[in-house]
Scaffold this active site. Sequence first.
Site, PDB file in Angstrom:
ATOM      1  CE  LYS A   1       5.499   5.486   6.933  1.00 20.92           C
ATOM      2  NZ  LYS A   1       4.683   6.563   7.454  1.00 20.92           N
TER       3      LYS A   1
ATOM      4  CD  GLU B   1      -2.591  -0.792   2.794  1.00 20.17           C
ATOM      5  OE1 GLU B   1      -3.199   0.262   3.066  1.00 20.17           O
ATOM      6  OE2 GLU B   1      -2.438  -1.711   3.610  1.00 20.17           O
TER       7      GLU B   1
ATOM      8  NE  ARG C   1       2.515   6.425  16.265  1.00 19.97           N
ATOM      9  CZ  ARG C   1       3.813   6.394  16.049  1.00 19.97           C
ATOM     10  NH1 ARG C   1       4.277   5.907  14.928  1.00 19.97           N
ATOM     11  NH2 ARG C   1       4.647   6.864  16.939  1.00 19.97           N
TER      12      ARG C   1
ATOM     13  NE  ARG D   1      -2.217   3.111  11.294  1.00 22.48           N
ATOM     14  CZ  ARG D   1      -1.441   2.118  11.688  1.00 22.48           C
ATOM     15  NH1 ARG D   1      -0.139   2.228  11.711  1.00 22.48           N
ATOM     16  NH2 ARG D   1      -1.986   0.982  12.089  1.00 22.48           N
TER      17      ARG D   1
END
Lengths: 319, 527
Positions: B231, B229, B251, B236
């Site tokens: 990045k 995938e 995160r 996140r």
Amino acid sequence: MEPGGFHVDPVAPVERAVITHGHSDHARPGHRHVMATPATLAIMRRRLGDGAGGTLQPLGYGEAVRVGDVTVRLVPAGHVLGSAQVVLEHAGARAVVSGDYKRAPDATCAPFEPVFCDVFVTEATFGLPVFRHPPAHGEVARLLHSMTVFPERTHVVGAYALGKCQRVITLLRAAGYDRPIHLHGALMPLCDLYRDAGIDLGELRPATVADAAELRGALVLAPPGAIADRWARRLSDPVVALASGWMRVRQRARQRGVELPLVISDHADWDELVDTLRDVGAPEVWVTHGREEALVHQAGRMGIRARALSLLGFGEEGA
Amino acid sequence: MNRFAALIDALAFMPSRNGKIRLLVDHFAHTPDPDRGWALAALTGTLVFAEAKPAAIRRLAATRVDAELFAWSYDYVGDLAETVALIWPGGPEHGAGDPAAAPGLDEVVTALQGARRADVMELVEGWLDRLDASGRYALLKLITGALRVGVSARLAKTALAAWSGVALHDVEEVWHAVTPPYGTLFAWLDGRAGRPDAGTGAGFRPLMLATAAEEGDAASFDPGDWCAEWKWDGIRVQLAARGAERRIYSRTGDDVSAVFPDVTDHMSFDAVLDGELLVVRDGTVAPFNDLQQRLNRKTVTAAMLRAYPAFVRLYDILFEGAEDLRPLPFVARRARLEHWYEAVRPRRMDLSPLVPFAGPEDLAALRDGAREAGIEGLMLKRRDSPYVAGRPRGPWFKWKRGALTVDAVLMYAQRGHGKRSSFYSDFTFGVWRGEELVPVGKAYFGFTDAELVELDRWVRAHTVRRFGPVREVAPGLVLEVAFDSVNRSTRHKSGVAMRFPRVHRIRWDKPPGEADRLETVESLVDR
């Protein structure tokens, strides 16, 4: 400068000097004739050698001597071993020059004695009301606690060679710490001198010859300039502590990269300065060595005439 | 309160993360309930009570201290709470009270939580008289909500794990289901009670993180075992929508829902999702700098919502309804995610596409093209990997695009902390703008211990001025600096700011006049 033709802690060489204590900003070399307590003279000889003075005249606490038409006495100041206030009597009036002093207990020197007087010359190193030293035994307890939380790290404590070093050691011994204490080479000679004066410091070892393994979990004392510098690289992941009244203010501790600030001072804090002005009862006070304006202001609030006496050449040694 | 004050003091001066953890472990081990729980709450920002304003504290001090003495003192100390803590004329050390009478943290917090704002300062005045200087400082920082001791919620949870021996992700799993003073949490960690129920609420589930791929790993990236995938260059996040609750977690488990209403508005589903928070305009991902405008804020304005619209690109699905999908292999979760997305079609969200590739060489070419495409790099996930908390090495890799480099000139060096406290180890470097050097970044890693000794020696020998722990050096040493990207910045004199700068090589050989110019750095700014 004063009747009697002598100077107290002069910054330049003079004919006759009276020295309050052995710190280098007070006891400078090169005077022709020096009068001080026996302990202060011994410290000066140790630090300055022949520079200690032409002739050295010991004067014990409480002994009076006439110099010209002035009577001079030395009275304990509680600052470091041998430290004295200078009591001057002339024409029925009495002036006291405090030198550096503190009122907090200290096993390494005679306690401060307040002397009633007409003019009091006081130091003001910690002449702001934010400087109020906590009890020293509590600071040492924090050091010992840190040694239990980080048992594998060397705890290195910055302390001045004269006075602070020996006081920290006696505080540690009083708190029950009986392991050997390691010393930076610069601290050893004065510790020997304190021992000769009958002060028990327990087992001391030079940190310089100890290997890194021996210093794991050990306690090391070093001059403040060495604790965060190249000398300290021999230590095992050191916790850097510094014993000084300046550690009361966080920013001062951060600036020096100190991880464990210990507020242990050999100077009077704000409350001690104010109490002392009250105790000596002098209607006139001269303020020197430090933050004069706040203490002059405070004296005014207490109905005392006060003024700042600016002196050049005084640093922060021994604070 | 005294134990809490000692902890706050020690943490504030402790430079190292491990040292902070040790201090916290010592505190949890030796402080009784509920005080240790309140301390945990104060450190993790979960305490709620009517806070006091600095002006109110200043007025209170004025009732006890001469105005002129206060002004001189404040001027010297520079911090209001610290000045008041030190100057306060009451307190047991001044004979005004008994140290044993100092209020406990429990007493303080309980009273504050029950107090009306108008009554707070009266309570505070009474406590100040019963506390020593350290206690007064901790109290004043606590009631102004400004502890600032460098402890994140994550670090506090790490310390709980270190102290109890329970795994960090297990602590995180229950964290959002327990409340201050955390009696049930400590009972579990002490081994006196079972694990608290993580509940069916929208609590944080610890994220699965990737490790950085090294050169040797790349050869094994076979499409039969791995999915790739992009990045994406955002942050996140975890989206948790259960029942009426809608949460966005960073995160590390910090709840950032309040400042992203443009995302939570569209979370009308029942699922827990993993994705990348981005700013997206007209289908195009904006530079990280744009997202930065939305981060680290307590509130968000309508203008910001318009200028920097938030968007989530979805990577994974952890729960669909009550069903825990984490034990499934990645490809099975991916199928569920795609199926779920087709059915729900949430606005302000899309799927991060899988990137097809034929083999390792193909993948390397894709990675090398990432910078051109404005993408941070590639993610590699094993097809059979379940979703496990933490950062296990092996199942997931991040493979970042190659770094950018410039040759910069060393300008300032600052002493490090802890093990590095005797070394000048934090380096500010600059590039040429005309005849002058302008700083463009600061780096404190990338060199070996041996190189640090050399750098330290060089700094000491070439110092021209000192400012406390900082030395200015003569322009004479060139550092090849590597960084991930560079953005425009109004906060830096040079007008640019680097991300993740580090010292790549020390160019002992290169004359400073041949270092790069600001124009070169500007040409690397992400468009």
